[in-house]
Design a protein around this motif. Structure first.
Motif, mmCIF file in Angstrom:
data_model
loop_
_atom_site.group_PDB
_atom_site.id
_atom_site.type_symbol
_atom_site.label_atom_id
_atom_site.label_comp_id
_atom_site.label_asym_id
_atom_site.label_seq_id
_atom_site.Cartn_x
_atom_site.Cartn_y
_atom_site.Cartn_z
ATOM 1 N N TRP A 140 -30.865 4.065 -28.544
ATOM 2 C CA TRP A 140 -30.058 5.286 -28.414
ATOM 3 C C TRP A 140 -30.818 6.515 -28.888
ATOM 4 O O TRP A 140 -30.435 7.653 -28.580
ATOM 5 N N ASP A 141 -31.887 6.316 -29.644
ATOM 6 C CA ASP A 141 -32.618 7.457 -30.210
ATOM 7 C C ASP A 141 -33.390 8.254 -29.173
ATOM 8 O O ASP A 141 -33.993 9.274 -29.502
ATOM 9 N N THR A 142 -33.415 7.778 -27.930
ATOM 10 C CA THR A 142 -34.284 8.406 -26.923
ATOM 11 C C THR A 142 -33.634 9.581 -26.196
ATOM 12 O O THR A 142 -34.270 10.194 -25.342
ATOM 13 N N PHE A 143 -32.387 9.911 -26.502
ATOM 14 C CA PHE A 143 -31.677 10.909 -25.699
ATOM 15 C C PHE A 143 -31.817 12.321 -26.264
ATOM 16 O O PHE A 143 -31.876 12.528 -27.476
ATOM 17 N N SER A 144 -31.851 13.286 -25.350
ATOM 18 C CA SER A 144 -32.102 14.682 -25.708
ATOM 19 C C SER A 144 -30.833 15.379 -26.179
ATOM 20 O O SER A 144 -29.717 14.911 -25.935
ATOM 21 N N VAL A 145 -31.041 16.540 -26.800
ATOM 22 C CA VAL A 145 -29.918 17.357 -27.248
ATOM 23 C C VAL A 145 -29.129 17.862 -26.045
ATOM 24 O O VAL A 145 -27.898 17.964 -26.078
ATOM 25 N N ALA A 146 -29.849 18.155 -24.932
ATOM 26 C CA ALA A 146 -29.185 18.649 -23.721
ATOM 27 C C ALA A 146 -28.183 17.622 -23.194
ATOM 28 O O ALA A 146 -27.076 17.982 -22.767
ATOM 29 N N PHE A 147 -28.570 16.343 -23.241
ATOM 30 C CA PHE A 147 -27.676 15.281 -22.771
ATOM 31 C C PHE A 147 -26.447 15.187 -23.678
ATOM 32 O O PHE A 147 -25.310 15.060 -23.197
ATOM 33 N N ILE A 148 -26.668 15.259 -24.985
ATOM 34 C CA ILE A 148 -25.555 15.186 -25.942
ATOM 35 C C ILE A 148 -24.598 16.369 -25.735
ATOM 36 O O ILE A 148 -23.377 16.205 -25.732
ATOM 37 N N LYS A 149 -25.171 17.564 -25.545
ATOM 38 C CA LYS A 149 -24.341 18.749 -25.318
ATOM 39 C C LYS A 149 -23.472 18.585 -24.072
ATOM 40 O O LYS A 149 -22.297 18.952 -24.045
ATOM 41 N N LYS A 150 -24.100 18.009 -23.029
ATOM 42 C CA LYS A 150 -23.372 17.835 -21.774
ATOM 43 C C LYS A 150 -22.206 16.850 -21.954
ATOM 44 O O LYS A 150 -21.083 17.119 -21.515
ATOM 45 N N ILE A 151 -22.476 15.719 -22.623
ATOM 46 C CA ILE A 151 -21.419 14.717 -22.851
ATOM 47 C C ILE A 151 -20.308 15.321 -23.717
ATOM 48 O O ILE A 151 -19.116 15.128 -23.441
ATOM 49 N N ALA A 152 -20.705 16.058 -24.753
ATOM 50 C CA ALA A 152 -19.709 16.684 -25.636
ATOM 51 C C ALA A 152 -18.862 17.697 -24.870
ATOM 52 O O ALA A 152 -17.650 17.829 -25.108
ATOM 53 N N SER A 153 -19.498 18.399 -23.918
ATOM 54 C CA SER A 153 -18.755 19.407 -23.153
ATOM 55 C C SER A 153 -17.690 18.761 -22.267
ATOM 56 O O SER A 153 -16.652 19.353 -21.994
ATOM 57 N N TYR A 154 -17.976 17.520 -21.811
ATOM 58 C CA TYR A 154 -17.007 16.834 -20.954
ATOM 59 C C TYR A 154 -15.708 16.525 -21.706
ATOM 60 O O TYR A 154 -14.643 16.419 -21.094
ATOM 61 N N VAL A 155 -15.808 16.369 -23.021
ATOM 62 C CA VAL A 155 -14.613 16.065 -23.824
ATOM 63 C C VAL A 155 -13.601 17.197 -23.715
ATOM 64 O O VAL A 155 -12.391 16.976 -23.776
ATOM 65 N N ASN A 156 -14.100 18.411 -23.533
ATOM 66 C CA ASN A 156 -13.206 19.558 -23.371
ATOM 67 C C ASN A 156 -12.951 19.880 -21.903
ATOM 68 O O ASN A 156 -11.827 20.117 -21.478
ATOM 69 N N LYS A 157 -14.034 19.833 -21.106
ATOM 70 C CA LYS A 157 -13.963 20.298 -19.721
ATOM 71 C C LYS A 157 -13.123 19.384 -18.840
ATOM 72 O O LYS A 157 -12.413 19.839 -17.948
ATOM 73 N N PHE A 158 -13.215 18.059 -19.091
ATOM 74 C CA PHE A 158 -12.542 17.113 -18.210
ATOM 75 C C PHE A 158 -11.381 16.401 -18.919
ATOM 76 O O PHE A 158 -11.198 15.208 -18.772
ATOM 77 N N ALA A 159 -10.635 17.180 -19.688
ATOM 78 C CA ALA A 159 -9.514 16.591 -20.434
ATOM 79 C C ALA A 159 -8.481 15.962 -19.499
ATOM 80 O O ALA A 159 -7.794 15.021 -19.874
ATOM 81 N N SER A 160 -8.387 16.482 -18.271
ATOM 82 C CA SER A 160 -7.398 15.951 -17.333
ATOM 83 C C SER A 160 -7.919 14.754 -16.543
ATOM 84 O O SER A 160 -7.140 14.045 -15.914
ATOM 85 N N ASP A 161 -9.250 14.553 -16.537
ATOM 86 C CA ASP A 161 -9.836 13.410 -15.821
ATOM 87 C C ASP A 161 -10.015 12.261 -16.807
ATOM 88 O O ASP A 161 -10.971 12.237 -17.585
#
Length: 744
Positions: free
Chosen positions: A186-207
């Motif tokens: 799991w240590d291989t992932f970038s900050v950009a990927f984490i930011k994107k996944i975290a953004s989905y928690v808010n952006k896709f609340a209805s999905d």
């Protein structure tokens, strides 16, 4: 009917060798083939033979897979799992399939890309395929698609929202399944990927599907990497997670609490209390109580487990105070003891420093500290140098004195004014009680992987542990009086009283009261007298049942009772049980079901998509294991899956629920029981099938209960008649036999 005898030279049909498996093999557009597979042959030779039968060239580009819903590839490692009657499918090899999907998911056609991602999400559950796809740097491709690919389709999102949502959902599903195999760190992932996944928690609340997988990824990141924990903690806030708890989807609520628990668990010690304060500010407890615990639906096992974990982590915040000794020189800590004395004895008439001599005040303080029940009357601070419970005991005492002042003053004054030596020393009792409550709630221990024993009442108050103490200290004082214990030999009295108090608390907790008031009400019904009645009933007058005639009767009927227990265990195995396949991320656990055939000859088992509501039919379980093939049943540390899983190996509760069936030369069927009761039922049942003794604790308890019931029933006619220890003496022979009638 005439009997037909076989000719001398004719051969009698013999059962096929153990290495030969009869299967059906499918190929699209052709009739299935029935063939015998020799398990001693290399798998490549078998595949070549199948390909030759259909005139297919390049056999190295083909493979066999199960034709059930799993579609798992057959390899040299798992080929022993093929059973007679299995349906297999000839298909492209894992390497070929991975290569094709790697190319298809990069298609410029939205429809083709969507279909490819759907297939990838399905195939990624198979570790054989996953390894090949990961070797093609497939994980990096998926992360790039998440980081930048979604932006490429932002314009299309408005006009193709369903398609975009499905595409992202399948991408995240494939990623989750691939990472579940533990091949990539799991240590291989970038900050950009984490930011994107975290953004989905808010952006896709209805999905729901995107939100669910995003939360699962965040949980795994936090649990599996310290560096990722820090990055995730910066990107996701408790405030962003709270709204998902206020919805109606229990699965989303479960994932949300799982992320909160993961952040809580991995937080450094100095940050944990800070996080607890944030959770309190955001009213997490109140939201969980309203929208989860008191919602109009049943709480499933996964949610119960997460609530249990949150409960344990919350109580573990007390560990620091529990293990902190009091510093007798610390004025702030000593002021707490002064405050206890002031509230109890002179809330209104506290003498100021100018009145009275220092010696007089010291003498008065010493007298008051004795009344408060401290061991060290001169310097009570010395009473709090033992850990546990350390300063936690003093914290509890102060909370009780301030928030339940009337009850505190009543207990202290009531016991300090007694002259019959039956006073209950408040100080010493509080210290012992705090220590016992920490043991009951396992303060300082990590949460179990399998336990789901949460208590709703602890979610009804922000200071639930302190309130728990306040109820229990009043119970202790009441029980002390009922038992007429004395403070002269405090250690001896403490042991007796604490045993009863612990039993009262544990019996009340097992009823799972929904509030602290309900818990208090349960305790009121469990007086010392009631506990004695319960003990007497459970003990079933064991002392009175030790006479020789009763023991002989027990010995006579014990085999019947054991046979009854054996039949019950086997009947339970016939009903079957749903087991969980534990992995590194508990939220994505898979289920499987195992049950015994009605004739007790075969174990049927197979994977399930979700936990079943009732029994699973035999014909829907794809795998079989003849009972005759079972060589042994092992438990705990001896289980192969406990030796393999380092993380689980350290977990005592998981070890206590683990057992394995060993068959053939290297075959094994590994179990982790859902609870101790199922563990006992299955180990007993399997031992009974193998003709061995049933040695579980459950069998001992059942045997005692059933034996006592049977003996009571048989002795009903002898009520109030004393049974002698020895048989009555044989009377002397009569002087004559004139009373005998001669029939002849």
């Amino acid at each position: 009917c005439p009997v037909v005898l076989a000719p001398k030279n004719s051969s009698v049909a013999m059962p096929p060798p153990a290495d030969i498996v009869k299967v059906a093999i499918e190929w699209p557009g052709a009739f299935p083939k029935l063939m015998e597979i020799d398990q001693k042959k290399p798998l490549s030779s078998i595949i070549k033979e199948v390909c030759d039968g259909w005139s297919l060239a390049n056999h190295d580009q083909f493979a066999l897979q199960h034709a059930d819903s799993s579609n798992f590839y057959i390899t040299e490692k798992n080929r022993n799992e093929i059973k007679n009657g299995a349906i297999l499918r000839l298909t492209t090899s894992p390497a070929q399939n991975a290569q094709q999907l790697h190319e298809r998911i990069q298609s410029s056609s939205m429809d083709a890309k969507l279909e490819a991602l759907k297939d990838l999400a399905n195939y990624s559950r198979d570790i054989t395929f996953a390894q090949e796809f990961i070797n093609l740097d497939g994980i990096s491709l998926l992360t790039q698609m998440v980081e930048s690919g979604t932006e490429r389709y932002q314009k299309l999102q408005k006009i193709m929202k369903p398609c975009f949502g499905d595409m992202l959902s399948f991408t995240l599903t494939a990623f989750v399944e691939l990472m579940d195999h533990g091949i990539v760190s799991w240590d291989t992932f970038s900050v950009a990927f984490i930011k994107k996944i975290a953004s989905y928690v808010n952006k896709f609340a209805s999905d729901i599907s995107i939100l669910q997988r995003s939360l699962a990824i965040l949980e795994s990141m936090v649990l599996n990497s310290h560096d990722l924990y820090q990055k995730v903690a910066q990107e996701i806030t408790i405030g962003q997670l709270i709204p998902h708890l206020q919805g109606t989807d229990q699965e989303i609520q479960t994932y949300t609490i799982a992320v909160i628990n993961a952040l809580f668990l991995k937080a450094p010690d100095d940050k944990r209390q800070e996080m607890a304060n944030i959770l309190a500010q955001k009213q997490l407890r109140s939201i969980i109580l309203t929208h989860v615990i008191r919602a109009q639906r049943a709480i499933n096992n996964e949610m119960a487990h997460q609530l249990y974990v949150l409960q344990v982590l919350t109580f573990n915040l007390l560990e620091d105070r529990m293990m902190t000794k009091m510093d007798p020189q610390d004025q702030a800590q000593r002021d707490i003891i002064f405050e206890l004395r002031r509230i109890a004895f002179d809330a209104e008439s506290e003498p100021n420093n100018s009145s009275g001599s220092i010696e007089k005040r010291k003498s008065m303080y010493t007298r008051d500290y004795k009344k408060l029940g401290f061991i060290n009357h001169v310097n009570p601070a010395m009473d709090f140098t033992q850990t546990p419970p350390g300063m936690l005991a003093l914290d509890n005492m102060l909370y009780f004195a301030k928030h339940h002042q009337d009850a505190y003053i009543r207990i202290v004054l009531e016991n300090s004014s007694r002259e019959d030596k039956h006073e209950c020393p408040f100080g010493r009792s509080s210290i012992e009680l705090t220590k016992m409550l920490c043991e009951i709630l396992k303060v300082g221990e990590l949460p179990s992987e399998t336990c789901n024993d949460f208590h709703p009442m602890f979610f009804t108050h922000d200071r639930s542990f302190e309130e728990f103490f306040c109820i229990c200290i009043q119970l202790l004082n009441k029980t002390w009086k009922e038992m007429r214990a004395t403070s002269e030999d405090f250690n001896k009295a403490r042991k007796r009283v604490m045993q009863v108090v612990k039993e009262q608390i544990m019996r009340a907790l097992t009823t799972k009261p929904s509030s602290l008031d309900q818990f208090k009400s349960k305790l009121q019904n469990l007086s010392y007298t009631e506990i004695l009645k319960i003990r007497q009933s459970e003990r079933m007058n064991q002392e009175d049942f030790q006479s020789r005639p009763i023991l002989e009767l027990k010995e006579k009927i014990q085999p019947e009772i054991l046979e009854l227990i054996k039949q019950q265990r086997l009947n339970r195995l016939v009903e079957g049980t749903c087991f969980r396949k534990l992995n590194s991320r508990r939220r994505q656990d898979k289920f499987w079901y195992c049950r015994l055939s009605p004739n007790h000859k075969v174990l049927h088992y197979g994977d399930l998509e979700e936990s079943p509501q009732g029994e699973v039919p035999h014909d829907s379980l794809q795998d079989k294991l003849p009972v005759a093939d079972i060589k042994a049943v092992v438990t705990g540390k001896d289980c192969p899956h406990m030796k393999e899983k380092g993380a689980l190996k350290q977990n005592k509760e998981v070890l206590e629920l683990a057992f394995s069936i060993l068959y053939d030369s290297s075959g094994q069927l590994n179990f982790i029981a859902p609870d101790k009761h199922e563990y006992c039922v299955w180990t007993d049942g399997l031992n009974a099938l193998l003709g061995k003794d049933m040695l579980s604790e459950l069998t001992r308890n059942d045997l005692d209960t059933l034996l006592s019931m049977e003996i009571k029933l048989r002795l009903l006619d002898l009520e109030n008649i004393q049974i002698p220890d020895a048989p009555p003496p044989i009377p002397k022979e009569p002087s004559n036999y004139d009373f005998v009638y001669d029939c002849n």
